[in-house]
Design a protein around this motif. Structure first.
Motif, PDB file in Angstrom:
ATOM      1  N   UNK A 156       0.824  -1.206   0.000  1.00 29.68           N
ATOM      2  CA  UNK A 156       0.000   0.000   0.000  1.00 29.68           C
ATOM      3  C   UNK A 156       0.858   1.256   0.000  1.00 29.68           C
ATOM      4  N   UNK A 157       1.933   1.252   0.787  1.00 29.46           N
ATOM      5  CA  UNK A 157       2.830   2.415   0.826  1.00 29.46           C
ATOM      6  C   UNK A 157       3.529   2.636  -0.508  1.00 29.46           C
ATOM      7  N   UNK A 158       3.970   1.551  -1.130  1.00 27.41           N
ATOM      8  CA  UNK A 158       4.658   1.673  -2.407  1.00 27.41           C
ATOM      9  C   UNK A 158       3.710   2.126  -3.504  1.00 27.41           C
ATOM     10  N   UNK A 271      -5.112  -5.039   0.054  1.00 30.72           N
ATOM     11  CA  UNK A 271      -6.355  -5.349   0.777  1.00 30.72           C
ATOM     12  C   UNK A 271      -6.505  -6.858   0.945  1.00 30.72           C
ATOM     13  N   UNK A 272      -6.240  -7.619  -0.141  1.00 30.32           N
ATOM     14  CA  UNK A 272      -6.359  -9.073  -0.071  1.00 30.32           C
ATOM     15  C   UNK A 272      -5.402  -9.668   0.948  1.00 30.32           C
ATOM     16  N   UNK A 273      -4.129  -9.287   0.863  1.00 29.95           N
ATOM     17  CA  UNK A 273      -3.132  -9.845   1.776  1.00 29.95           C
ATOM     18  C   UNK A 273      -3.401  -9.407   3.212  1.00 29.95           C
ATOM     19  N   UNK A 274      -3.876  -8.159   3.380  1.00 27.01           N
ATOM     20  CA  UNK A 274      -4.219  -7.693   4.727  1.00 27.01           C
ATOM     21  C   UNK A 274      -5.375  -8.481   5.311  1.00 27.01           C
ATOM     22  N   UNK A 275      -6.394  -8.743   4.480  1.00 27.85           N
ATOM     23  CA  UNK A 275      -7.543  -9.522   4.935  1.00 27.85           C
ATOM     24  C   UNK A 275      -7.123 -10.942   5.324  1.00 27.85           C
ATOM     25  N   UNK A 276      -6.329 -11.587   4.467  1.00 29.02           N
ATOM     26  CA  UNK A 276      -5.906 -12.962   4.757  1.00 29.02           C
ATOM     27  C   UNK A 276      -4.972 -12.990   5.964  1.00 29.02           C
ATOM     28  N   UNK A 277      -4.106 -11.950   6.081  1.00 27.94           N
ATOM     29  CA  UNK A 277      -3.235 -11.876   7.248  1.00 27.94           C
ATOM     30  C   UNK A 277      -4.036 -11.767   8.533  1.00 27.94           C
ATOM     31  N   UNK A 278      -5.075 -10.924   8.522  1.00 22.36           N
ATOM     32  CA  UNK A 278      -5.950 -10.784   9.689  1.00 22.36           C
ATOM     33  C   UNK A 278      -6.676 -12.098   9.966  1.00 22.36           C
TER      34      UNK A 278
END
Length: 350
Positions: A156-158, A271-278
């Motif tokens: 997201x930052x990049x 968003x996908x990786x954040x959701x799966x990480x959560x």
């Protein structure tokens, strides 16, 4: 319920079919290196996508729920779509690698195919290691989840800082090979080695394959934990990766121009990786065994996100990302799109 959706025979059959398909593909490409036509790649891509859909439907209808996979069909589709979206993101860096080494178009198929084979081998190793770790240590989900959350924030930052352009840099192993191995700058078809004046030299194709292979290793670091957040069955993890990578070569040639217009892909993947990480962290808390968290007892309030919700989030995120990207990029100049593509390719190195 069994321990896996696949028996040893099904595992063996799957591996034989996969190896056979890859071998045939490599032989066909090696005999006639060429830049494929749009019709050729469209037919092949439709075949691989159709095969994945048929495979997933068959799992949905016929596979029995088991301890590692309560919902084999939905879990396969969620994993396949996630791996496919991550693979599409990887195409950005593949485009940059091909341009950096000035790979002739007729040789790019071979380079990509060898890269896909290397990717499957490395991902198979990660799948085995991941399965062993999960079986022995339930707390590994905390590590997987934290890593995916960190990767999501980084993506997201990049994506937000796409004005800070940097030149593509080769990794250390490739730079070492360029400096210390005797090499020629002349292409010798798709051969990795050649002889000049009786001396064995590496060709530019060797460096391209080495770069793709080491890059694939980095890609596996987030793709494997991501899919283990959707299913714990190694067979579903493996087959989802196989189907995601099988059509990657065709996708490279088919949507090279369209790919540049997916300007918000890094945000969608974040968003996908954040959701799966959560999801992984909550799952770890739901089955917690670490003594310094809740006294080693499961955290009662931590929900275990159902697979149907994961599938909805994945499909919805990808659809919104594609629609918004194509809508906004329609009003951008080609120069602006290409500049942003370079930035997204650098973020794709992860």
């Amino acid at each position: 319920m069994g321990d896996s959706v696949a028996s040893p025979f099904v595992w063996a059959l799957t591996i034989v079919v996969t190896v056979g398909a890859l071998f045939i593909d490599l032989v066909v490409i090696a005999r006639r290196p060429h830049e494929p036509s749009m019709g050729e790649v469209s037919r092949h891509l439709a075949f691989f996508i159709g095969l994945a859909v048929v495979f997933g439907v068959a799992l949905w209808v016929f596979a029995e729920p088991h301890a590692l996979s309560p919902h084999p069909g939905p879990e396969f589709f969620a994993g396949w779509l996630t791996e496919y979206s991550l693979s599409v993101d990887n195409l950005f860096i593949f485009i940059i690698i091909m341009a950096n080494f000035s790979v002739p178009r007729q040789y790019q198929q071979t380079a990509l195919m060898i890269g896909i084979v290397l990717a499957l081998l490395m991902r198979a190793l990660f799948i085995i290691v991941g399965a062993a770790a999960i079986n022995e240590f339930s707390w590994v989900f905390y590590i997987f989840g934290a890593f995916l959350l960190w990767t999501a924030i980084k993506l997201a930052r990049e994506g937000a800082n796409d004005d800070d352009q940097e030149e593509y840099e080769e990794n250390r192993l490739v730079r070492f090979a360029e400096r210390h191995l005797p090499a020629t700058k002349e292409w010798n078809g798709t051969k990795l080695f050649t002889r000049e004046n009786g001396k064995r030299l590496i060709t530019p194709m060797f460096l391209v394959v080495l770069t793709l292979g080491t890059t694939d290793l980095l890609f596996a670091l987030d793709s494997i934990p991501a899919i283990y957040g959707l299913t714990s069955d190694p067979y579903l993890v493996f087959t989802a990766n196989v189907f995601a990578l099988m059509g990657l070569r065709q996708l490279y040639f088919l949507i090279g121009g369209l790919l540049q217009r997916l300007i918000y892909l890094s945000y969608g993947l974040a968003i996908l990786l954040g959701f799966i990480g959560l999801k992984l962290v909550l799952h770890a808390m739901h089955d917690n065994e670490l003594p310094f968290i809740n006294g080693g007892e499961p955290v009662g309030w931590a929900p275990d996100i159902p697979i149907w919700l994961s599938l909805v989030v994945i499909v919805g995120t990808l659809a919104v990302t594609a629609i918004v990207s194509l809508t906004v990029s329609r009003n951008m100049t080609q120069a602006e799109i290409e500049q942003r593509t370079i930035s997204l390719g650098e973020s794709g190195e992860r």
